[in-house]
Design an enzyme around this catalytic site. Structure first.
Site, PDB file in Angstrom:
ATOM      1  N   ASN A 107     -69.449  35.475  88.788  1.00  0.00           N
ATOM      2  CA  ASN A 107     -68.393  35.713  87.806  1.00  0.00           C
ATOM      3  C   ASN A 107     -68.873  36.673  86.717  1.00  0.00           C
ATOM      4  O   ASN A 107     -70.027  36.622  86.310  1.00  0.00           O
ATOM      5  CB  ASN A 107     -67.937  34.387  87.178  1.00  0.00           C
ATOM      6  CG  ASN A 107     -67.440  33.404  88.235  1.00  0.00           C
ATOM      7  OD1 ASN A 107     -67.075  33.806  89.335  1.00  0.00           O
ATOM      8  ND2 ASN A 107     -67.461  32.120  87.911  1.00  0.00           N
ATOM      9  N   ASP A 110     -67.156  36.886  83.790  1.00  0.00           N
ATOM     10  CA  ASP A 110     -66.323  36.501  82.637  1.00  0.00           C
ATOM     11  C   ASP A 110     -67.108  35.991  81.433  1.00  0.00           C
ATOM     12  O   ASP A 110     -66.497  35.626  80.419  1.00  0.00           O
ATOM     13  CB  ASP A 110     -65.280  35.450  83.078  1.00  0.00           C
ATOM     14  CG  ASP A 110     -65.930  34.242  83.781  1.00  0.00           C
ATOM     15  OD1 ASP A 110     -65.322  33.726  84.738  1.00  0.00           O
ATOM     16  OD2 ASP A 110     -67.054  33.844  83.383  1.00  0.00           O
ATOM     17  N   HIS A 128     -73.054  39.840  89.698  1.00  0.00           N
ATOM     18  CA  HIS A 128     -72.025  40.890  89.715  1.00  0.00           C
ATOM     19  C   HIS A 128     -71.809  41.467  88.336  1.00  0.00           C
ATOM     20  O   HIS A 128     -70.818  42.154  88.081  1.00  0.00           O
ATOM     21  CB  HIS A 128     -70.709  40.354  90.300  1.00  0.00           C
ATOM     22  CG  HIS A 128     -70.828  40.027  91.753  1.00  0.00           C
ATOM     23  ND1 HIS A 128     -69.965  39.198  92.413  1.00  0.00           N
ATOM     24  CD2 HIS A 128     -71.747  40.392  92.683  1.00  0.00           C
ATOM     25  CE1 HIS A 128     -70.329  39.079  93.685  1.00  0.00           C
ATOM     26  NE2 HIS A 128     -71.410  39.789  93.866  1.00  0.00           N
ATOM     27  N   CYS A 166     -75.305  57.156  77.623  1.00  0.00           N
ATOM     28  CA  CYS A 166     -76.269  56.178  77.122  1.00  0.00           C
ATOM     29  C   CYS A 166     -76.909  56.613  75.802  1.00  0.00           C
ATOM     30  O   CYS A 166     -77.470  57.713  75.724  1.00  0.00           O
ATOM     31  CB  CYS A 166     -77.363  55.981  78.181  1.00  0.00           C
ATOM     32  SG  CYS A 166     -78.667  54.842  77.702  1.00  0.00           S
ATOM     33  N   GLY A 209     -67.109  26.607  93.583  1.00  0.00           N
ATOM     34  CA  GLY A 209     -66.055  27.589  93.324  1.00  0.00           C
ATOM     35  C   GLY A 209     -66.251  28.927  93.974  1.00  0.00           C
ATOM     36  O   GLY A 209     -65.844  29.950  93.416  1.00  0.00           O
ATOM     37  N   SER A 216     -65.943  31.196  97.789  1.00  0.00           N
ATOM     38  CA  SER A 216     -65.543  31.238  99.205  1.00  0.00           C
ATOM     39  C   SER A 216     -66.731  31.627 100.082  1.00  0.00           C
ATOM     40  O   SER A 216     -66.659  31.597 101.306  1.00  0.00           O
ATOM     41  CB  SER A 216     -64.414  32.257  99.383  1.00  0.00           C
ATOM     42  OG  SER A 216     -64.864  33.557  98.952  1.00  0.00           O
ATOM     43  N   ALA A 262     -63.692  21.991  90.037  1.00  0.00           N
ATOM     44  CA  ALA A 262     -65.011  21.938  89.388  1.00  0.00           C
ATOM     45  C   ALA A 262     -64.939  21.273  88.017  1.00  0.00           C
ATOM     46  O   ALA A 262     -65.852  20.529  87.631  1.00  0.00           O
ATOM     47  CB  ALA A 262     -65.558  23.356  89.253  1.00  0.00           C
TER      48      ALA A 262
HETATM   49  N1  APR Z   1     -62.691  24.458  91.247  1.00  0.00           N
HETATM   50  C1  APR Z   1     -63.593  24.843  92.191  1.00  0.00           C
HETATM   51  N2  APR Z   1     -63.322  25.756  93.152  1.00  0.00           N
HETATM   52  C2  APR Z   1     -62.083  26.271  93.166  1.00  0.00           C
HETATM   53  C3  APR Z   1     -61.084  25.915  92.237  1.00  0.00           C
HETATM   54  C4  APR Z   1     -61.435  24.963  91.244  1.00  0.00           C
HETATM   55  N3  APR Z   1     -60.554  24.556  90.306  1.00  0.00           N
HETATM   56  N4  APR Z   1     -59.951  26.620  92.532  1.00  0.00           N
HETATM   57  C5  APR Z   1     -60.249  27.387  93.606  1.00  0.00           C
HETATM   58  N5  APR Z   1     -61.521  27.174  93.999  1.00  0.00           N
HETATM   59  C6  APR Z   1     -62.261  27.789  95.102  1.00  0.00           C
HETATM   60  C7  APR Z   1     -61.432  28.354  96.233  1.00  0.00           C
HETATM   61  O1  APR Z   1     -61.164  27.353  97.206  1.00  0.00           O
HETATM   62  C8  APR Z   1     -62.374  29.427  96.796  1.00  0.00           C
HETATM   63  O2  APR Z   1     -63.231  28.860  97.785  1.00  0.00           O
HETATM   64  O3  APR Z   1     -62.953  28.890  94.568  1.00  0.00           O
HETATM   65  C9  APR Z   1     -63.215  29.834  95.589  1.00  0.00           C
HETATM   66  C10 APR Z   1     -62.859  31.210  95.056  1.00  0.00           C
HETATM   67  O4  APR Z   1     -63.201  32.154  96.049  1.00  0.00           O
HETATM   68  P1  APR Z   1     -63.057  33.701  95.698  1.00  0.00           P
HETATM   69  O5  APR Z   1     -61.779  33.940  94.990  1.00  0.00           O
HETATM   70  O6  APR Z   1     -63.375  34.460  96.944  1.00  0.00           O
HETATM   71  O7  APR Z   1     -64.201  33.943  94.605  1.00  0.00           O
HETATM   72  P2  APR Z   1     -65.719  34.284  94.844  1.00  0.00           P
HETATM   73  O8  APR Z   1     -66.280  33.492  95.977  1.00  0.00           O
HETATM   74  O9  APR Z   1     -66.383  34.157  93.532  1.00  0.00           O
HETATM   75  O10 APR Z   1     -65.660  35.847  95.248  1.00  0.00           O
HETATM   76  C11 APR Z   1     -66.887  36.525  95.340  1.00  0.00           C
HETATM   77  O11 APR Z   1     -65.674  38.611  95.516  1.00  0.00           O
HETATM   78  O12 APR Z   1     -63.933  39.977  94.779  1.00  0.00           O
HETATM   79  C12 APR Z   1     -65.299  39.744  94.712  1.00  0.00           C
HETATM   80  O13 APR Z   1     -66.721  40.341  92.941  1.00  0.00           O
HETATM   81  C13 APR Z   1     -65.714  39.426  93.300  1.00  0.00           C
HETATM   82  O14 APR Z   1     -67.405  37.897  92.507  1.00  0.00           O
HETATM   83  C14 APR Z   1     -66.292  38.027  93.378  1.00  0.00           C
HETATM   84  C15 APR Z   1     -66.701  37.929  94.836  1.00  0.00           C
END
Ligand code: APR
Length: 259
Positions: free
Chosen positions: A113, A115, A130, A159, A199, A201, A243
């Site tokens: 993240n 953020d 990231h 810079c 949290g 995928s 989470a």
């Molecule tokens: N608590 C925990 N997990 C959650 C919640 C929640 N409240 N809501 C959704 N999720 C899960 C979803 O089921 C999913 O498995 O969070 C995951 C989010 O997956 P992505 O949106 O693919 O996010 P992420 O895995 O961080 O993506 C990786 O992809 O687009 C790029 O750079 C971006 O850092 C990001 C990277």
């Protein structure tokens, strides 16, 4: 074997309390309860608007001034994400991971993240693989500056230290992960015998490789996610829920075992 349900939470807490070197990998799901949409899965930004172009970095280098103009005044899905980032506050999931760090259980958090919410929640051993949307990074000397330290009157900005081209610290698709952060992520992963995977995928590399590496060495994975992910089959414990609810209960169970 994945354990489900309440006993999984207690067993996962036991496993964490006994771990030699536990770390966490977090993704966009951790910030959903802070009002930031995930990218994939239900309600995801890419789910709704389609995956972004995979050549963001190449497009930045081709016309940095234009890329900066778009970044400073985003449109479409990136505007939605930008507005959510501005309003977001750390949630109980971020704070629970800080509690596990303060208990001496969590040695590091690798987050995908950008953020800044882990840092604002008080995380100290944080690796932002990231990048961080509040920082500006020099592509030449890798120096990082808070956004407010940079003058955007002339685009693209350069810079203050070396005159190199400045870019958001957020890693674009197609951009190499800055080597300083990446090396630390591999180091932490190589030492881990237990990893909370919350949290994510687990579909974007190299971050997604880290839990696979821990599992390959016989380490324990603890998944915190309301839905199944690519990693679920490898997880010894599967804590199905948001989470912001699961992590505080997990941290409380661990604290009781240490008392
Ligand atoms: N608590 C925990 N997990 C959650 C919640 C929640 N409240 N809501 C959704 N999720 C899960 C979803 O089921 C999913 O498995 O969070 C995951 C989010 O997956 P992505 O949106 O693919 O996010 P992420 O895995 O961080 O993506 C990786 O992809 O687009 C790029 O750079 C971006 O850092 C990001 C990277």
């Amino acid at each position: 074997m994945a354990d489900e349900g309440l006993d999984a939470l207690e067993a996962a807490a036991e496993s964490l309390a006994q771990a030699r070197y536990a770390i966490a990998l977090t993704g966009a799901g951790l910030s959903v309860e802070s009002g930031i949409p995930p990218f994939r899965g239900p309600g995801g930004l890419w789910t709704r608007h389609g995956e972004p172009p995979m050549n963001g970095f190449e497009r930045f280098l081709a016309d940095p001034a234009r890329a900066w103009a778009e970044r400073l005044d985003p449109r479409g899905p990136m505007r939605e994400l930008w507005e959510a980032l501005q309003a977001a506050q750390p949630n109980s999931g971020h704070r629970a991971l800080v509690r596990l760090e303060e208990l001496g259980i969590l040695q590091a958090v690798i987050t995908q993240n950008v953020d800044d919410l882990h840092r604002r929640a008080g995380a100290l051993r944080l690796l932002e693989i990231h990048g961080n949307a509040t920082l500006i990074r020099c592509l030449a000397c890798v120096a990082r500056f808070p956004r407010e330290a940079i003058d955007f009157a002339v685009l693209p900005p350069h810079c203050p230290k070396c005159g190199g081209l400045l870019k958001s610290d957020t890693v674009s698709f197609g951009e190499p992960i800055p080597s300083d952060v990446l090396e630390q992520c591999f180091e932490e992963t190589s030492r881990a015998d237990c990893m909370i995977v919350a949290g994510t995928s687990a579909t974007v590399y190299p971050a997604a490789q880290f839990p696979f590496s821990v599992a390959e060495r016989g380490g324990t994975l603890i998944e915190v996610n309301p839905y199944p992910s690519e990693l679920t089959p490898l997880c010894r414990f599967v804590l199905r829920g948001p989470a912001g609810e699961v992590l505080p209960r997990l941290a409380e169970q661990v604290a009781r075992r240490l008392a």
